[in-house]
Design an enzyme around this catalytic site. Structure first.
Site, PDB file in Angstrom:
ATOM      1  N   GLU A  28       0.844  -1.210   0.000  1.00  0.00           N
ATOM      2  CA  GLU A  28       0.000   0.000   0.000  1.00  0.00           C
ATOM      3  C   GLU A  28       0.865   1.240   0.000  1.00  0.00           C
ATOM      4  O   GLU A  28       1.765   1.378   0.838  1.00  0.00           O
ATOM      5  CB  GLU A  28      -0.901   0.071   1.238  1.00  0.00           C
TER       6      GLU A  28
HETATM    7  C1  BG6 Z   1      -4.698   1.841   5.178  1.00  0.00           C
HETATM    8  C2  BG6 Z   1      -5.723   0.756   5.030  1.00  0.00           C
HETATM    9  O1  BG6 Z   1      -4.608   2.130   6.524  1.00  0.00           O
HETATM   10  O2  BG6 Z   1      -4.948   3.076   4.619  1.00  0.00           O
HETATM   11  C3  BG6 Z   1      -6.735   0.947   3.908  1.00  0.00           C
HETATM   12  O3  BG6 Z   1      -5.128  -0.509   4.930  1.00  0.00           O
HETATM   13  C4  BG6 Z   1      -7.111   2.413   3.837  1.00  0.00           C
HETATM   14  O4  BG6 Z   1      -7.822   0.111   4.134  1.00  0.00           O
HETATM   15  C5  BG6 Z   1      -5.856   3.212   3.529  1.00  0.00           C
HETATM   16  O5  BG6 Z   1      -8.117   2.704   2.921  1.00  0.00           O
HETATM   17  C6  BG6 Z   1      -6.103   4.682   3.313  1.00  0.00           C
HETATM   18  O6  BG6 Z   1      -6.855   5.204   4.360  1.00  0.00           O
HETATM   19  P1  BG6 Z   1      -8.153   6.053   4.090  1.00  0.00           P
HETATM   20  O7  BG6 Z   1      -8.751   6.269   5.391  1.00  0.00           O
HETATM   21  O8  BG6 Z   1      -7.684   7.297   3.456  1.00  0.00           O
HETATM   22  O9  BG6 Z   1      -9.009   5.250   3.177  1.00  0.00           O
END
Ligand code: BG6
Length: 474
Positions: A370
């Site tokens: 991510e």
């Molecule tokens: C991470 C998660 O913490 O951040 C995701 O694994 C999440 O599920 C992503 O969507 C971004 O956070 P947000 O709150 O901006 O969607």
């Protein structure tokens, strides 16, 4: 960059699938979460109420539109797609004896569609999601019974999909629940709901321990039955810097980093580090664990480390409060960094730093599962000109490449978070968009659900085709 580098995108079931009660799916913890915003926290309603809008119920309708979405991922040139399985599609309440065949069949079809396009699925078993029944009837992962229930679910899906899925991640951002001042992460990570009398830290560590043991048991099962499959942990590895070169700040930063390192240390080294045992002792925290647990942890260490990387933090040892909501005393804004509209600090060099420190500590392959930029898009243009997103991603990929090529870090893949716009996890909004693909849906759930390629789509297509060489061509 290696020829087989795993470029791709990442999502989570509850944020995009929708179809929350279709084909036998049970209610998941995210199905009772209301919509929030940057200034308004999401709430849990103990039952589903008709007059409330629940953004995860419909997601972006991927459950029905997955073929169209996968065709777009194929056009992007994805080598891999990181997704999660909704536990409540397979075991609707979490404690049934037999799985729900319709749920299993759905993911079979989805994996087939990905493989048809030569896209390798990477699967998270628990991405902030579990059957809600496990919260109300068992109290979530603080209950030891959850180990067996989770392992049974994991074995069911691994037995079913082992020929289609090589990479498995156990718990998404397993360490995010450390911040027990926030209700959201302990609830979605572990199904914990705190009462006024509860010792939050003790409950959280007990739940964390059960998850680490469950994760290790899954790895042991895979090692024995499917030795070629890869099992990883997933940790939010946002670094915490000392605010100054004061030795006290350095020490405070190292201590604050324990909220990340504890999960890595147990998952990779197979035992609890001394600092954790001492911290528990000092705070009167008692985590119940058996001798068998310790053997599981030792024998079930991970093959690779999955991380999310978005931001960095700073800690000032002279401050006695948490100024940024990061969850540790002394957390303070870093004056050297710009922030996003949601006040997330932007720090590409921090990614190179993170990859280096992580690799020096563990010497295990790292998968960046991510990284991404959440922003409001100007929807008036036919092709959305998301230049800020491209700049953010290009800067991070550039630093990742330096870590690989100059520092010798073994990074096996990079998947952009929310490669297609999804419901934001923390706020439940649609307008906090991460995608290379725009989805026509707003914060009230209105919209045609039409998919549109943004400017970043063409840019990332070139990045993948050139194996990370053409970052500036946009
Ligand atoms: C991470 C998660 O913490 O951040 C995701 O694994 C999440 O599920 C992503 O969507 C971004 O956070 P947000 O709150 O901006 O969607």
């Amino acid at each position: 960059m290696k020829e087989l580098f795993l470029w791709g995108g990442a999502v989570a079931a509850h944020q995009l699938e929708g179809a929350w009660n279709q084909d036998g799916k049970g209610v998941s913890v995210c199905d009772v979460l209301t919509a929030g915003s940057h200034s308004k926290a999401r709430e849990i309603t103990s039952t589903i109420q008709e007059d409330i809008y629940y953004p995860n119920h419909s997601g972006i309708n991927h459950y029905y539109q997955y073929k169209e979405d996968i065709a777009l991922f194929a056009e992007l040139g994805f080598k891999t797609f990181r997704m999660s399985i909704a536990w409540s599609r397979i075991f609707p309440n979490g404690d049934e004896k037999e799985p729900n065949e319709k749920g299993l069949a759905y993911y079979d079809n989805l994996f087939d569609e990905l493989l048809k396009h030569n896209i390798q699925p990477v699967v998270t078993l628990s991405h902030f999601e579990m059957p809600y029944h496990l919260v109300t009837a068992y109290g979530g992962f603080k209950n030891r019974k959850l180990i067996d229930l989770f392992v049974r679910y994991a074995k069911t899906v691994i037995n079913r999909y082992h020929k289609k899925v090589n990479y498995w991640l156990t718990f998404n951002e397993i360490n995010n629940q450390m911040n027990t001042d926030s209700f959201l992460f302990p609830y979605t990570n572990s199904g914990l709901l705190f009462g006024p009398e509860d010792n939050r830290q003790e409950m959280m560590y007990q739940a964390l321990h059960h998850e680490l043991v469950a994760s290790a048991k899954i790895k042991r099962f895979v090692k024995e039955k499917y030795p070629l499959l890869q099992v990883g942990c997933m940790i939010a590895w946002n670094p915490i810097y000392p605010y100054s070169c004061r030795p006290e700040d350095q020490l405070a930063a190292t201590q604050a980093m324990h909220s990340r390192t504890i999960c890595g240390d147990v998952s990779v080294r197979g035992h609890y580090p001394n600092y954790a045992l001492k911290e528990w002792e000092a705070n009167g925290i008692q985590v119940k664990m058996t001798d068998e647990d310790l053997i599981d942890l030792k024998e079930g260490t991970v093959d690779f480390i999955g991380i999310s990387y978005y931001v960095s933090h700073a800690v000032d040892s002279t401050k006695k409060e948490d100024k940024t909501g990061a969850g540790f005393i002394g957390s303070t804004p870093n004056p050297n960094l710009k922030v996003t509209d949601w006040e997330w600090p932007i720090d590409p060099v921090g990614l190179r730093y993170t990859l280096n420190t992580l690799y020096e500590r563990y010497e295990r392959p790292i998968f960046i599962v991510e990284n991404g930029f959440g922003a409001v898009d100007d929807e008036s243009k036919v092709v959305i000109q998301d230049n800020d997103r491209i700049e953010y991603l290009a800067a991070h990929i550039r630093e990742m490449k330096k870590a690989i090529e100059l520092d010798g870090v073994d990074v096996i893949g990079y998947t952009i978070w929310g490669c297609i716009d999804v419901v934001s996890f923390t706020t439940g909004e649609m307008k906090k968009r991460y995608g290379l693909i725009y989805v026509d849906k707003d914060d009230e759930g209105r919209g045609t659900l039409e998919r549109r390629k943004k400017k970043s789509f063409t840019w990332y297509q070139r990045v993948i085709a050139s194996n990370g060489t053409e970052l500036d061509n946009w």
